[in-house]
Design a protein around this motif. Sequence first.
Motif, PDB file in Angstrom:
ATOM      1  N   ILE A 246       0.858  -1.179   0.000  1.00 35.53           N
ATOM      2  CA  ILE A 246       0.000   0.000   0.000  1.00 35.53           C
ATOM      3  C   ILE A 246       0.892   1.226   0.000  1.00 35.53           C
ATOM      4  O   ILE A 246       1.748   1.380   0.869  1.00 35.53           O
ATOM      5  N   GLN A 247       0.711   2.073  -0.978  1.00 39.88           N
ATOM      6  CA  GLN A 247       1.510   3.287  -1.098  1.00 39.88           C
ATOM      7  C   GLN A 247       0.604   4.504  -1.010  1.00 39.88           C
ATOM      8  O   GLN A 247      -0.293   4.664  -1.832  1.00 39.88           O
ATOM      9  N   PRO A 248       0.798   5.369  -0.028  1.00 36.52           N
ATOM     10  CA  PRO A 248      -0.001   6.590   0.035  1.00 36.52           C
ATOM     11  C   PRO A 248       0.256   7.452  -1.198  1.00 36.52           C
ATOM     12  O   PRO A 248       1.389   7.509  -1.689  1.00 36.52           O
ATOM     13  N   VAL A 249      -0.786   8.102  -1.680  1.00 34.32           N
ATOM     14  CA  VAL A 249      -0.635   8.964  -2.852  1.00 34.32           C
ATOM     15  C   VAL A 249      -0.546  10.434  -2.457  1.00 34.32           C
ATOM     16  O   VAL A 249      -0.459  11.292  -3.317  1.00 34.32           O
ATOM     17  N   VAL A 250      -0.583  10.703  -1.165  1.00 36.40           N
ATOM     18  CA  VAL A 250      -0.415  12.064  -0.658  1.00 36.40           C
ATOM     19  C   VAL A 250       0.662  12.042   0.425  1.00 36.40           C
ATOM     20  O   VAL A 250       1.037  10.987   0.923  1.00 36.40           O
ATOM     21  N   GLY A 251       1.116  13.218   0.808  1.00 35.08           N
ATOM     22  CA  GLY A 251       2.157  13.318   1.817  1.00 35.08           C
ATOM     23  C   GLY A 251       1.623  13.145   3.228  1.00 35.08           C
ATOM     24  O   GLY A 251       0.404  13.138   3.472  1.00 35.08           O
TER      25      GLY A 251
ATOM     26  N   PRO B 206       1.561  15.240   5.823  1.00 35.31           N
ATOM     27  CA  PRO B 206       0.667  16.278   6.371  1.00 35.31           C
ATOM     28  C   PRO B 206      -0.801  16.075   5.983  1.00 35.31           C
ATOM     29  O   PRO B 206      -1.696  16.248   6.815  1.00 35.31           O
ATOM     30  N   LEU B 207      -1.057  15.683   4.745  1.00 36.79           N
ATOM     31  CA  LEU B 207      -2.446  15.443   4.330  1.00 36.79           C
ATOM     32  C   LEU B 207      -3.020  14.199   4.993  1.00 36.79           C
ATOM     33  O   LEU B 207      -4.210  14.148   5.296  1.00 36.79           O
ATOM     34  N   LEU B 208      -2.192  13.182   5.219  1.00 35.13           N
ATOM     35  CA  LEU B 208      -2.665  11.995   5.933  1.00 35.13           C
ATOM     36  C   LEU B 208      -3.067  12.358   7.362  1.00 35.13           C
ATOM     37  O   LEU B 208      -4.098  11.902   7.868  1.00 35.13           O
ATOM     38  N   ILE B 209      -2.264  13.191   8.014  1.00 35.63           N
ATOM     39  CA  ILE B 209      -2.576  13.628   9.378  1.00 35.63           C
ATOM     40  C   ILE B 209      -3.852  14.462   9.380  1.00 35.63           C
ATOM     41  O   ILE B 209      -4.738  14.261  10.217  1.00 35.63           O
ATOM     42  N   LEU B 210      -3.974  15.392   8.426  1.00 39.00           N
ATOM     43  CA  LEU B 210      -5.186  16.212   8.327  1.00 39.00           C
ATOM     44  C   LEU B 210      -6.413  15.336   8.088  1.00 39.00           C
ATOM     45  O   LEU B 210      -7.465  15.531   8.709  1.00 39.00           O
ATOM     46  N   GLY B 211      -6.270  14.341   7.214  1.00 42.45           N
ATOM     47  CA  GLY B 211      -7.373  13.409   6.967  1.00 42.45           C
ATOM     48  C   GLY B 211      -7.765  12.654   8.217  1.00 42.45           C
ATOM     49  O   GLY B 211      -8.943  12.456   8.511  1.00 42.45           O
ATOM     50  N   GLY B 212      -6.768  12.216   8.981  1.00 36.50           N
ATOM     51  CA  GLY B 212      -7.038  11.528  10.246  1.00 36.50           C
ATOM     52  C   GLY B 212      -7.779  12.412  11.228  1.00 36.50           C
ATOM     53  O   GLY B 212      -8.698  11.955  11.914  1.00 36.50           O
ATOM     54  N   LEU B 213      -7.389  13.688  11.293  1.00 35.05           N
ATOM     55  CA  LEU B 213      -8.098  14.628  12.174  1.00 35.05           C
ATOM     56  C   LEU B 213      -9.549  14.812  11.730  1.00 35.05           C
ATOM     57  O   LEU B 213     -10.460  14.840  12.559  1.00 35.05           O
TER      58      LEU B 213
END
Length: 151
Positions: free
Chosen positions: A85-90, A92-99
Amino acid sequence: MEIINFTPLSATIGGALIGLSAALLLLAKGRIAGISGIAGGIIFPEKGDVVWRVIFIVGLILGGFLYQLLSSDSSEGLFKGVEHIQPVVGTPLLILGGLFVGIGTTIGTGCTSGHGICGLARRSPRSLVATLTFMATGFITVFIVKQLLGA
């Protein structure tokens, strides 16, 4: 629409393991396997109620690492041909998405695992409405993103 990398055997086994873990948690602790509620109980603990929650969350994280370890194009057996599984965003965006997910689960009084798996299994009308809302929002989001990005 083209479905890529669908592996029915591993999906079936994964679904069965999720159901089994939810049933075991209900039988052993009398608790619903809603991940947002379990994680929230670590942040805002009740007396003597943290250890099993930490173990559950650590198990989720280790499961992801184990999947990454076992999955590659060269693997044999169950995970043969399953890509990492490879994230397609960085990050910071993963953290923002989690929030955003955390905020959404608070507003929705539960998450997809609590409502979609455990709530529907218990025939909860509230969980049915929540799950239909999750699904509709997901469909709309995918449609919008595909239109904006032309993917």
